[in-house]
Write an enzyme that holds these catalytic residues in place. Structure first.
Site, PDB file in Angstrom:
ATOM      1  N   LYS A 141     -17.714  -4.616 -16.118  1.00 38.69           N
ATOM      2  CA  LYS A 141     -16.526  -5.459 -16.206  1.00 38.69           C
ATOM      3  C   LYS A 141     -16.857  -6.724 -16.985  1.00 38.69           C
ATOM      4  O   LYS A 141     -17.770  -7.467 -16.631  1.00 38.69           O
ATOM      5  CB  LYS A 141     -15.999  -5.822 -14.818  1.00 38.69           C
ATOM      6  CG  LYS A 141     -14.738  -6.710 -14.868  1.00 38.69           C
ATOM      7  CD  LYS A 141     -14.155  -6.939 -13.497  1.00 38.69           C
ATOM      8  CE  LYS A 141     -12.997  -7.940 -13.537  1.00 38.69           C
ATOM      9  NZ  LYS A 141     -12.413  -8.183 -12.197  1.00 38.69           N
ATOM     10  N   ASP A 153     -15.103  -8.301  -5.912  1.00 42.28           N
ATOM     11  CA  ASP A 153     -16.040  -8.791  -6.919  1.00 42.28           C
ATOM     12  C   ASP A 153     -16.875  -9.901  -6.271  1.00 42.28           C
ATOM     13  O   ASP A 153     -16.370 -10.999  -6.032  1.00 42.28           O
ATOM     14  CB  ASP A 153     -15.301  -9.362  -8.122  1.00 42.28           C
ATOM     15  CG  ASP A 153     -14.431  -8.338  -8.852  1.00 42.28           C
ATOM     16  OD1 ASP A 153     -14.146  -7.267  -8.283  1.00 42.28           O
ATOM     17  OD2 ASP A 153     -14.026  -8.631  -9.988  1.00 42.28           O
ATOM     18  N   LYS A 198     -20.571  -7.088 -13.401  1.00 38.78           N
ATOM     19  CA  LYS A 198     -19.536  -7.896 -14.040  1.00 38.78           C
ATOM     20  C   LYS A 198     -20.184  -9.129 -14.666  1.00 38.78           C
ATOM     21  O   LYS A 198     -21.050  -9.766 -14.055  1.00 38.78           O
ATOM     22  CB  LYS A 198     -18.490  -8.295 -12.998  1.00 38.78           C
ATOM     23  CG  LYS A 198     -17.408  -9.260 -13.477  1.00 38.78           C
ATOM     24  CD  LYS A 198     -16.430  -9.538 -12.342  1.00 38.78           C
ATOM     25  CE  LYS A 198     -15.459 -10.663 -12.697  1.00 38.78           C
ATOM     26  NZ  LYS A 198     -14.523 -10.942 -11.591  1.00 38.78           N
TER      27      LYS A 198
END
Length: 228
Positions: A192, A99, A162
């Protein structure tokens, strides 16, 4: 009378369904080998999808779990080559998902070429076998910027966008931002949601809005609110 089960649309979500969407997360600066081991064991007990840890804590033995980590975390104010090197080293140490945090300042300046280059650098450093999630810090971005950085992440080859690091003062995930992200890239990229998700009701609202993965540090508390 018991509280009603959290829903996604018109259907009640089960604990197992939600667990399969969770990255159980420990990214606290004060994390130690002992707290990481505890987090991994808790993730295994809960049956979640992945455990997400700081890159300095890798490698980690986490059988039965996908191992995720972060790059350029939490500020995003790292040189792209540093993010790429950090991501690649993490992959070599067992991370299957990374990430990365974009340069939020570049996004706010509408310098989308810089954002694109940043994400491409990490994507190329990782290759195609490692899942790349792009953290856009949605609460800090105007809607039109959020939409554009999601499009940029898709062009750069990301697998997910995300919402948040959970460390930004602007806040974490909210359903409106998730819905906007899903409207922009949903169905092609995963979404996400992370940052400040502490209850089953909040998790269910985000899933209904379009989240396909949840980043949680309080996974046990959230899952307790869903039926078996």
């Amino acid at each position: 009378m018991a509280d009603p089960a959290p829903h996604s649309g018109s259907r009640a979500l089960t604990r197992g369904e939600v667990a399969a969407m969770i990255d159980h997360t420990l990214l606290a600066p004060e994390a130690t080998a002992a707290t990481v081991a505890t987090a991994v064991e808790e993730a295994r007990q809960l049956g979640v999808y992945a455990v997400c840890l700081s890159p300095a804590m890798l490698p980690v033995d986490a059988p039965g779990l996908v191992l995720a980590t972060v790059a350029g975390f939490p500020s995003g104010k790292h040189h792209s080559l540093v993010k790429g090197t950090e991501a690649r080293l993490s992959a070599e140490q067992g991370a299957a998902e990374v990430d990365m945090v974009i340069d939020i300042g570049a996004a706010l300046a509408r310098d989308y070429t810089a954002v694109l280059s940043d994400v491409i650098t990490v994507r190329e450093a990782l290759g195609e076998q490692v899942v790349l999630k792009v953290i856009v810090e949605s609460a800090a971005l105007p809607d039109e910027v959020l939409v554009e950085v999601c499009r940029v992440a898709e062009r750069a080859g990301a697998d997910f966008v995300k919402t948040s690091t959970g460390f930004h003062p602007a806040g974490g995930a909210d359903a409106r931002a998730v819905r906007l992200m899903a409207d922009t890239v949903g169905g092609r990229l995963g979404i996400k949601a992370s940052g400040g998700i502490r209850t089953a009701a909040a998790a269910a609202e985000l899933i209904e809005a379009g989240a396909t993965r949840l980043g949680l540090s309080r996974s046990r508390d959230v899952l307790a609110g869903f039926p078996e």
